[in-house]
Design an enzyme around this catalytic site. Structure first.
Site, short mmCIF file in Angstrom:
data_model
loop_
_atom_site.label_atom_id
_atom_site.label_comp_id
_atom_site.label_asym_id
_atom_site.label_seq_id
_atom_site.Cartn_x
_atom_site.Cartn_y
_atom_site.Cartn_z
CG ASP A 41 -1.97 -1.08 1.14
OD1 ASP A 41 -2.28 -1.49 0.00
OD2 ASP A 41 -2.46 -1.51 2.18
CG HIS A 248 26.20 7.19 -11.70
ND1 HIS A 248 25.72 6.60 -12.84
CD2 HIS A 248 26.38 8.50 -12.01
CE1 HIS A 248 25.63 7.51 -13.81
NE2 HIS A 248 26.03 8.66 -13.33
CG ASP A 265 26.46 15.57 -7.97
OD1 ASP A 265 25.52 16.39 -7.92
OD2 ASP A 265 26.87 15.09 -9.04
CG ASP A 276 23.43 18.67 -10.91
OD1 ASP A 276 24.00 18.14 -9.95
OD2 ASP A 276 23.53 18.26 -12.09
CG HIS A 359 32.04 13.36 -15.90
ND1 HIS A 359 31.88 14.72 -15.90
CD2 HIS A 359 32.70 13.07 -14.75
CE1 HIS A 359 32.40 15.22 -14.79
NE2 HIS A 359 32.93 14.25 -14.07
CG HIS A 363 23.74 17.76 -17.20
ND1 HIS A 363 22.68 18.30 -16.50
CD2 HIS A 363 24.63 17.36 -16.24
CE1 HIS A 363 22.91 18.20 -15.19
NE2 HIS A 363 24.09 17.64 -15.00
CG HIS A 370 21.16 14.35 -16.63
ND1 HIS A 370 21.85 13.20 -16.83
CD2 HIS A 370 21.84 15.02 -15.65
CE1 HIS A 370 22.90 13.16 -16.02
NE2 HIS A 370 22.91 14.24 -15.29
CD GLU A 413 28.06 17.81 -14.05
OE1 GLU A 413 28.34 16.94 -13.22
OE2 GLU A 413 26.92 17.97 -14.52
CE1 TYR A 417 34.91 12.42 -10.14
CE2 TYR A 417 35.49 12.72 -12.45
CZ TYR A 417 34.70 13.04 -11.37
OH TYR A 417 33.70 13.97 -11.51
NE ARG A 434 30.31 15.50 -10.18
CZ ARG A 434 30.40 14.26 -9.72
NH1 ARG A 434 31.41 13.49 -10.06
NH2 ARG A 434 29.49 13.77 -8.91
CD GLU A 436 26.78 19.25 -11.15
OE1 GLU A 436 26.86 18.42 -10.23
OE2 GLU A 436 26.08 19.09 -12.17
N1 GLY Z 1 23.90 15.09 -10.31
C1 GLY Z 1 23.86 14.56 -11.61
C2 GLY Z 1 24.83 15.19 -12.49
O1 GLY Z 1 25.65 15.96 -12.04
O2 GLY Z 1 24.79 15.02 -13.67
MN MN Z 2 25.18 17.65 -13.19
MN MN Z 3 25.53 16.79 -10.07
#
Ligand code: GLY
Ligand code: MN
Ligand code: MN
Length: 466
Positions: A41, A248, A265, A276, A359, A363, A370, A413, A417, A434, A436
């Protein structure tokens, strides 16, 4: 009590803009998101569909918007039902929806299968979101079949189906003043949350406490909700030490150790819009030498990306600027061996930086973290060139990158690493960094809306002493 949807005129103007793009005889059908069961439920927290919300501002589940090229709008929504409202909460109901949302007509969602064939009669094109709502295609088929069944009475059936996300993605890409305002507020909340997590880390370590990633996650959530955010915009990453090298990673139970870095993050969603932010900070409030060196390199690469972000530039420009600075820094700090990898240009061409930076730099950001919107410049459609990827050997088709325009919002961002490897100085092993920020594109540059939390190492150290 009937409440007008705040800013109803903004949603009405968006509906009119979409209607003007449907072509003669076009009808758009846009459902909101389904409720999803977590178990028995218990449901997952409900989150409306972004396209539907963009056109209505309406957040109840079980709702559909139908809009035709003349601009006529019909909303289907949950009917008033005292018993269900006692269990699940207030419903607007179709009677009140017309005035509250500014639509032309509203009906119970139970009427959908009956009314849709009527709304599609004698129309030419049916627009709906492709491949995003499970079972929607089947329902559209059934409605079209119902129209076809009446062809012998002289009724015409739509002959074309088109993806309504295509015009909507372009509309959503440019954020209007209201959207920018909400995003600034979401960013300000998230910035405070990062500061709170940083300060908690240093304070708990100073007090000799056993600090875990979830302690910092709890601080983020506290600050988000304290300031009215409905939920995190995505699952927060709180990564201590080597966990920061897992892109991730989720906030878990790992210890936050004195002497290590923490990468967070995390961003809240406020009134349907995401923020973000990533910050990387020393758990105890003081960077070590190697941590500072790598941190300053990532920050310099971000500075270069920010300088490259302005109306008229290409989406890919901040990424290219980042890579240039990172490549030079990796050579200078000895993470890439100059005698093996050659010049900066060689490092870029052969993508030798990739093991440390795998990466993209940006974005789109908006209602979705995203966010939607093509990364290819529409005015250059069809222009392609090919190249061979130096790492995979695969052929890649290049298409001209999107030209940035005022009101687009993107993240910036960069990161590094460093996993243990024989040819990498040990002082840098297991450091993941990172930084961002979220940027609104302006005519001469960009507005960073997330700088409520600092990025300069000494400023982070100062706030963590407090
Ligand atoms: N937090 C997701 C990204 O930075 O793309
Ligand atoms: Mn991001
Ligand atoms: Mn992020």
């Amino acid at each position: 009590m009937t409440q007008a949807i705040a800013h109803a005129h903004i949603y009405a103007a968006r509906r009119a803009r979409l209607a003007s793009q449907l072509g003669e005889g076009g009808v758009a059908i846009i459902p909101t998101a389904p409720e999803r069961a977590r178990n028995r439920d218990s449901d997952f927290p409900y989150r409306h569909d972004s396209y539907f919300y963009y056109l209505t501002g309406f957040t109840e589940p079980h709702a559909w918007l139908v809009l035709d090229a003349t601009g006529r709008t019909t909303l289907f929504c949950q009917p008033k039902d005292l018993e269900r409202e006692i269990w699940d909460g207030y419903r607007l109901g179709p009677d009140a929806a017309v005035a509250a949302l500014g639509v032309d007509a509203a009906a119970s969602v139970a009427e959908l299968d009956k009314q849709l064939p009527q709304l599609l009669e004698n129309q030419h094109t049916v627009w709906y979101p492709f491949a995003t709502h499970k079972g929607l295609e089947t329902r559209v088929d059934a409605w079209l079949n119902a129209v076809r069944a009446r062809v012998r009475f002289g009724v015409q059936c739509p002959a074309l189906q088109r993806d309504v996300c295509e015009p909507l993605d372009d509309m959503r890409l440019i954020k209007d003043a209201h959207e920018q305002d909400v995003m600034r507020r979401a960013s300000a909340i998230s910035a405070r949350a990062h500061i709170r997590a940083m300060q908690t880390s240093a304070r708990m370590l100073r007090a000799g406490q056993d600090v875990r990633e979830y302690h910092l996650d709890a601080e983020l959530l506290h600050e988000f909700r304290q300031h009215g955010s409905q939920f995190p915009a995505y699952t927060s990453i709180v990564a201590a030490g080597a966990n920061a090298c897992v892109l991730h990673y989720r906030a878990d139970a790992a210890p936050v150790r004195d002497g290590e870095l923490v990468l967070i993050d995390a961003g809240c969603e406020l009134d349907g819009y995401a923020s973000d932010i990533t910050r990387t900070f020393p758990a105890n409030g003081k960077f070590t030498g190697p941590q500072r060196d790598l941190y300053n390199l990532v920050l310099a690469s971000q500075d270069a990306a920010v300088a490259a972000t302005k109306a008229g530039a290409r989406f890919v420009d901040p990424h290219d600027a980042t890579v240039k600075v990172l490549a030079q820094g990796l050579l200078d700090l000895g993470l890439l061996n100059k005698s093996k990898h050659g010049s900066v240009q060689d490092v870029i061409e052969k993508r030798a930086y990739f093991p440390f930076y795998m990466h993209r730099t940006s974005h789109w950001l908006g209602m979705d973290v995203h966010d939607c919107g093509s990364y290819v410049e529409p005015s250059s459609q069809g222009e392609t060139s090919t190249r061979k990827d130096p790492l995979s050997g695969e052929t890649i088709i290049n298409r001209p990158s999107r030209i940035l325009r005022e009101g687009m919002v993107l993240t910036i961002e960069p990161g590094l690493y460093v996993r243990p490897a024989d040819d990498v100085p040990e002082a840098f092993w297991n450091i993941g960094i990172r930084i961002e920020d979220d940027a609104i594109v302006t005519s001469g540059g960009c507005e960073l809306i997330t700088r409520g939390v600092p990025v300069i190492a000494s400023e982070i150290e100062a706030l963590m002493r407090g």
